[in-house]
Design a protein around this motif. Structure first.
Motif, PDB file in Angstrom:
ATOM      1  N   SER A 243       0.813  -1.217   0.000  1.00  0.00           N
ATOM      2  CA  SER A 243       0.000   0.000   0.000  1.00  0.00           C
ATOM      3  C   SER A 243       0.844   1.264   0.000  1.00  0.00           C
ATOM      4  O   SER A 243       0.359   2.339  -0.285  1.00  0.00           O
ATOM      5  N   ASN A 246       0.726   3.364  -2.996  1.00  0.00           N
ATOM      6  CA  ASN A 246      -0.576   3.857  -3.390  1.00  0.00           C
ATOM      7  C   ASN A 246      -0.708   5.358  -3.163  1.00  0.00           C
ATOM      8  O   ASN A 246      -1.121   5.808  -2.109  1.00  0.00           O
ATOM      9  N   GLN A 249      -4.156   7.086  -1.894  1.00  0.00           N
ATOM     10  CA  GLN A 249      -4.532   7.256  -0.496  1.00  0.00           C
ATOM     11  C   GLN A 249      -4.035   8.596   0.044  1.00  0.00           C
ATOM     12  O   GLN A 249      -4.681   9.207   0.887  1.00  0.00           O
ATOM     13  N   THR A 314     -12.667   5.357  -2.352  1.00  0.00           N
ATOM     14  CA  THR A 314     -11.769   5.117  -1.214  1.00  0.00           C
ATOM     15  C   THR A 314     -11.384   3.635  -1.098  1.00  0.00           C
ATOM     16  O   THR A 314     -10.812   3.228  -0.097  1.00  0.00           O
ATOM     17  N   SER A 316      -9.184   1.046  -1.422  1.00  0.00           N
ATOM     18  CA  SER A 316      -7.749   1.042  -1.723  1.00  0.00           C
ATOM     19  C   SER A 316      -7.286  -0.219  -2.448  1.00  0.00           C
ATOM     20  O   SER A 316      -6.384  -0.150  -3.282  1.00  0.00           O
ATOM     21  N   GLN A 319      -7.765   0.216  -6.090  1.00  0.00           N
ATOM     22  CA  GLN A 319      -6.811   1.208  -6.586  1.00  0.00           C
ATOM     23  C   GLN A 319      -5.422   0.595  -6.765  1.00  0.00           C
ATOM     24  O   GLN A 319      -4.717   0.886  -7.736  1.00  0.00           O
TER      25      GLN A 319
END
Ligand code: SF4
Ligand code: SF4
Length: 358
Positions: A243, A246, A249, A314, A316, A319
């Motif tokens: 993450s 990412n 975020q 949102t 994640s 995404q």
């Protein structure tokens, strides 16, 4: 779980098994990324629901009930076979509470038998030493628990206080990787809780992520200055998690819309307990087609379909999947009815209030 962390109470044998599973999973993940870059024709990540029922009733959640029956094992295997035949790389079992499913171990085994990476999202309340060993033996590779607060309140019982003993058991016995997700944003009473949860996760040798909640009408709302500091700190703590790549975020934390291509319905699928394909947990109802009737052409169409909810999304995990294709194939199609004749289409569920991936 971080491969190099030594936790008190962990035997040398468990450490060795953990190390071997970590290396094997990491090799399979690298292969998954290579395959995803070479071809856009298969799903990368699928969330599948074997059980809508949950033992908890978090007040923000609309992904559970307190009565539905588990999906039969034979039906689960059929769905997993269909996903394996599409070339799916990762299956994450979610709910409801999947640990309530009587045949969960066999579901995990079947995922592994078919060559896919096996993950599980749970509230953790049913974990004990014996259950963790069964998950080890089944071949589980990733487990995620979302923890909402330090002490339980009227909104959520998923707290550090109620779960800490089970986290210690995981740190001593689990040979799969464990991620602890905390939350920040609208409705979170004390943002410092997220930091305490993340530090405890890292102390126990787990990775740590943080999800951001928006207000009830789904508007992007920036985090306050202290919340942003906490967000950045937790993201830095979670440096071993994918993450960290990412950037979305970070935009969400600052309340900025982001420009990306959501490939749900194609590279990411959400399969509900009725076996229907949906864009994601937050956009259930579309396309709403039974998995067995979901053709490569339908997946291909969804790959090129613009998702109206993308700028404020949102979710994640979708995404992160999107990163692998964001650099190619602009989307130019609009959503259209794809329900086969005689199959009723479920009502679209749009949810403004999102709590990470649990
Ligand atoms: S958030 Fe998770 S634990 Fe809470 S009610 Fe929903 S499914 Fe159950
Ligand atoms: S909510 Fe996010 S993940 Fe779901 S369909 Fe919309 S853009 Fe995709």
């Amino acid at each position: 779980m971080a491969e190099e962390t030594k936790v008190a109470g962990t035997t040398a044998k468990t450490r060795l098994r953990r190390r071997l599973r970590f290396l094997r999973t990491r090799a399979r993940e690298l292969k998954m990324i290579g395959k995803a870059l070479v071809s856009t024709k298969h799903p990368i990540l699928v969330h599948i629901i074997p059980m809508r029922q949950c033992n908890l009733a978090c007040t923000y959640c609309n992904e559970f009930d307190d009565f539905s029956k588990p999906v039969r094992l034979e039906e689960m295997k059929k769905r997993l076979d269909a996903l394996a035949d599409m070339g799916t790389s990762i299956i994450t079992i979610s709910g409801g509470e999947p640990l309530m499913h009587p045949d969960l171990d066999e579901v995990i085994r079947h995922i592994r038998r078919r060559g896919m990476i096996a993950g599980l999202i749970t509230n953790g309340f049913y974990l004990n030493e014996e259950r963790i060993e069964r998950l080890n033996d089944g071949g589980l590779e990733h487990l995620q628990i979302s923890i909402d607060n330090v002490a339980p309140d009227e909104v959520s019982k998923k707290s550090l206080k109620t779960l800490d003993g089970r986290l210690v058991m995981l740190s001593q016995h689990a040979i799969f990787q464990v991620n602890i997700n905390s939350v920040l944003g609208s409705g979170v009473k004390d943002p410092e809780d997220a930091l305490k949860i993340a530090h405890r996760a890292v102390e126990l040798g787990f990775t740590s992520t943080v999800g951001i909640i928006h207000d009830n009408n789904g508007q992007l709302k920036p985090l306050g200055p202290r919340e942003q500091e906490i967000f950045e700190e937790v993201m830095a703590l979670g440096k071993r998690s994918f993450s960290r790549f990412n950037e979305f975020q970070h935009n969400v934390a600052r309340g900025r819309e982001h420009n990306w291509r959501c490939r749900s319905g194609s590279r990411y699928l959400y399969i509900c307990e009725d076996g229907l394909v949906h864009w994601c947990s937050q956009q259930r109802g579309y396309p709403g087609i039974p998995l067995a009737q979901y053709t490569p052409e339908m997946r291909h169409r969804e790959y090129s379909t613009v998702k109206f909810c993308a700028p404020r999304c949102t979710v994640s995990c979708v995404q992160q999947v999107g990163i692998l294709d964001n650099w190619r194939d602009p989307q130019n199609l609009k959503p259209m009815p794809m329900t086969p004749p005689a199959t009723p289409q479920a009502e679209l569920v749009q949810i403004g209030h999102v709590r990470g991936d649990s």
